[in-house]
Design a protein around this motif. Structure first.
Motif, PDB file in Angstrom:
ATOM      1  N   TYR A   4      -8.175  11.916  -6.976  1.00 13.75           N
ATOM      2  CA  TYR A   4      -7.850  11.827  -5.636  1.00 13.75           C
ATOM      3  C   TYR A   4      -8.778  12.095  -4.227  1.00 13.75           C
ATOM      4  O   TYR A   4      -9.749  13.281  -4.793  1.00 13.75           O
ATOM      5  CB  TYR A   4      -6.808  12.436  -5.380  1.00 13.75           C
ATOM      6  CG  TYR A   4      -5.399  12.421  -6.078  1.00 13.75           C
ATOM      7  CD1 TYR A   4      -4.886  11.316  -6.281  1.00 13.75           C
ATOM      8  CD2 TYR A   4      -4.893  12.697  -7.112  1.00 13.75           C
ATOM      9  CE1 TYR A   4      -4.381  10.202  -6.581  1.00 13.75           C
ATOM     10  CE2 TYR A   4      -4.077  12.807  -7.404  1.00 13.75           C
ATOM     11  CZ  TYR A   4      -3.514  11.283  -7.668  1.00 13.75           C
ATOM     12  OH  TYR A   4      -2.617  10.741  -8.127  1.00 13.75           O
ATOM     13  N   THR A 114      -5.220   5.126  -4.547  1.00 13.36           N
ATOM     14  CA  THR A 114      -4.593   5.971  -3.416  1.00 13.36           C
ATOM     15  C   THR A 114      -5.211   7.701  -3.069  1.00 13.36           C
ATOM     16  O   THR A 114      -5.614   8.483  -3.432  1.00 13.36           O
ATOM     17  CB  THR A 114      -3.275   6.680  -3.774  1.00 13.36           C
ATOM     18  OG1 THR A 114      -2.864   6.053  -4.489  1.00 13.36           O
ATOM     19  CG2 THR A 114      -2.353   7.550  -2.486  1.00 13.36           C
ATOM     20  N   ARG A 154      -5.830   2.265  -0.499  1.00 14.90           N
ATOM     21  CA  ARG A 154      -4.797   2.487  -0.074  1.00 14.90           C
ATOM     22  C   ARG A 154      -4.978   4.054   0.407  1.00 14.90           C
ATOM     23  O   ARG A 154      -5.012   5.180   0.197  1.00 14.90           O
ATOM     24  CB  ARG A 154      -3.419   2.818  -1.011  1.00 14.90           C
ATOM     25  CG  ARG A 154      -2.174   2.487  -0.379  1.00 14.90           C
ATOM     26  CD  ARG A 154      -0.664   2.488  -1.427  1.00 14.90           C
ATOM     27  NE  ARG A 154      -0.654   3.593  -2.446  1.00 14.90           N
ATOM     28  CZ  ARG A 154       0.370   4.505  -1.896  1.00 14.90           C
ATOM     29  NH1 ARG A 154       0.732   4.718  -0.774  1.00 14.90           N
ATOM     30  NH2 ARG A 154      -0.047   5.263  -2.916  1.00 14.90           N
ATOM     31  N   VAL A 156      -3.019   7.474   2.532  1.00 21.27           N
ATOM     32  CA  VAL A 156      -1.826   8.302   2.454  1.00 21.27           C
ATOM     33  C   VAL A 156      -1.979   9.003   3.341  1.00 21.27           C
ATOM     34  O   VAL A 156      -2.562   9.763   3.929  1.00 21.27           O
ATOM     35  CB  VAL A 156      -1.269   9.173   1.198  1.00 21.27           C
ATOM     36  CG1 VAL A 156      -0.434  10.233   1.497  1.00 21.27           C
ATOM     37  CG2 VAL A 156      -1.175   7.610   0.188  1.00 21.27           C
ATOM     38  N   ALA A 173       2.718  12.917  -2.916  1.00 22.58           N
ATOM     39  CA  ALA A 173       2.134  11.730  -3.407  1.00 22.58           C
ATOM     40  C   ALA A 173       0.972  11.481  -4.672  1.00 22.58           C
ATOM     41  O   ALA A 173       1.611  10.938  -4.927  1.00 22.58           O
ATOM     42  CB  ALA A 173       1.596  11.516  -2.051  1.00 22.58           C
ATOM     43  N   HIS A 177       2.204   9.400  -8.229  1.00 18.78           N
ATOM     44  CA  HIS A 177       1.106   8.197  -8.043  1.00 18.78           C
ATOM     45  C   HIS A 177       0.884   8.815 -10.281  1.00 18.78           C
ATOM     46  O   HIS A 177       0.706   7.961 -10.904  1.00 18.78           O
ATOM     47  CB  HIS A 177       0.197   8.399  -6.959  1.00 18.78           C
ATOM     48  CG  HIS A 177      -1.581   7.549  -8.033  1.00 18.78           C
ATOM     49  ND1 HIS A 177      -2.916   8.151  -8.588  1.00 18.78           N
ATOM     50  CD2 HIS A 177      -1.179   6.479  -7.759  1.00 18.78           C
ATOM     51  CE1 HIS A 177      -3.064   7.089  -9.040  1.00 18.78           C
ATOM     52  NE2 HIS A 177      -2.499   5.840  -8.107  1.00 18.78           N
TER      53      HIS A 177
END
Length: 179
Positions: A4, A114, A154, A156, A173, A177
């Motif tokens: 991430y 994400t 995308r 967040v 989140a 995911h």
């Protein structure tokens, strides 16, 4: 395992979120640009971001750090997509190394689609590496958002809030995911 990215304006609080995630047992990867700046300033270069080769130094360090993370879910303080936004902000054409690395991370899905977009806190605290006005940080923030969206990520939203609330949002989140 997912990788991430936390991104956003300088001084938005990304590092504080990462420190808490690290203390909670997650693998985190430091921001490369800040470390390149600190090293160059220690060598006597006042504004390394104005130097030819700065962007490629950042990319090379990002590549080494990304390659060092093997099997765990990890949280990265910025990515090569951020370096592309930085290059645009500084008015530099993307170097071949930067263009190749951005293409590689996008096509290889090197990071989760994400991305956590950490919003500014309404101010910027200057540091040796962070010499940007609040107004300019808003331009920088918008450019990051635009660059990530343009490449299909995308976002967040991680709004300005207490640290524990921001970390809980990121953790929740990421867990959704992963599941």
């Amino acid at each position: 395992m997912p990788r991430y990215v936390l991104t956003g304006a300088p001084g938005a609080g990304k590092t504080a979120i990462l420190r808490q995630l690290e203390l909670d047992g997650h693998v985190v990867v430091e921001e490369s640009a800040t470390d390149v700046i600190a090293l160059q300033q220690a060598r006597g270069v006042g504004k390394p971001w104005e130097e030819e080769g700065f962007i490629d130094e950042v990319i090379r360090l990002q590549q080494r750090r990304q390659g060092a993370v093997r099997s765990a879910t990890a949280f990265f303080d910025r990515s090569p997509v951020c370096t592309l936004a930085l290059s645009r902000y500084l008015g530099f054409a993307p170097t071949p190394l930067l263009a190749d690395e951005v293409e590689r991370v996008v096509t290889a899905n090197a990071y989760a689609s994400t991305v956590f977009f950490v919003r500014n806190r309404g101010f910027v605290e200057p540091t040796a590496a962070r010499q940007i006005s609040y107004e300019d940080s808003l331009v920088f923030e918008q450019l990051h958002e635009q660059t990530y969206r343009e490449l299909g990520f995308r976002l967040v939203e991680v709004p300005a809030a207490r640290l524990d609330e921001r970390v809980a949002l990121v953790r929740h989140a990421a867990e959704r995911h992963i599941a």
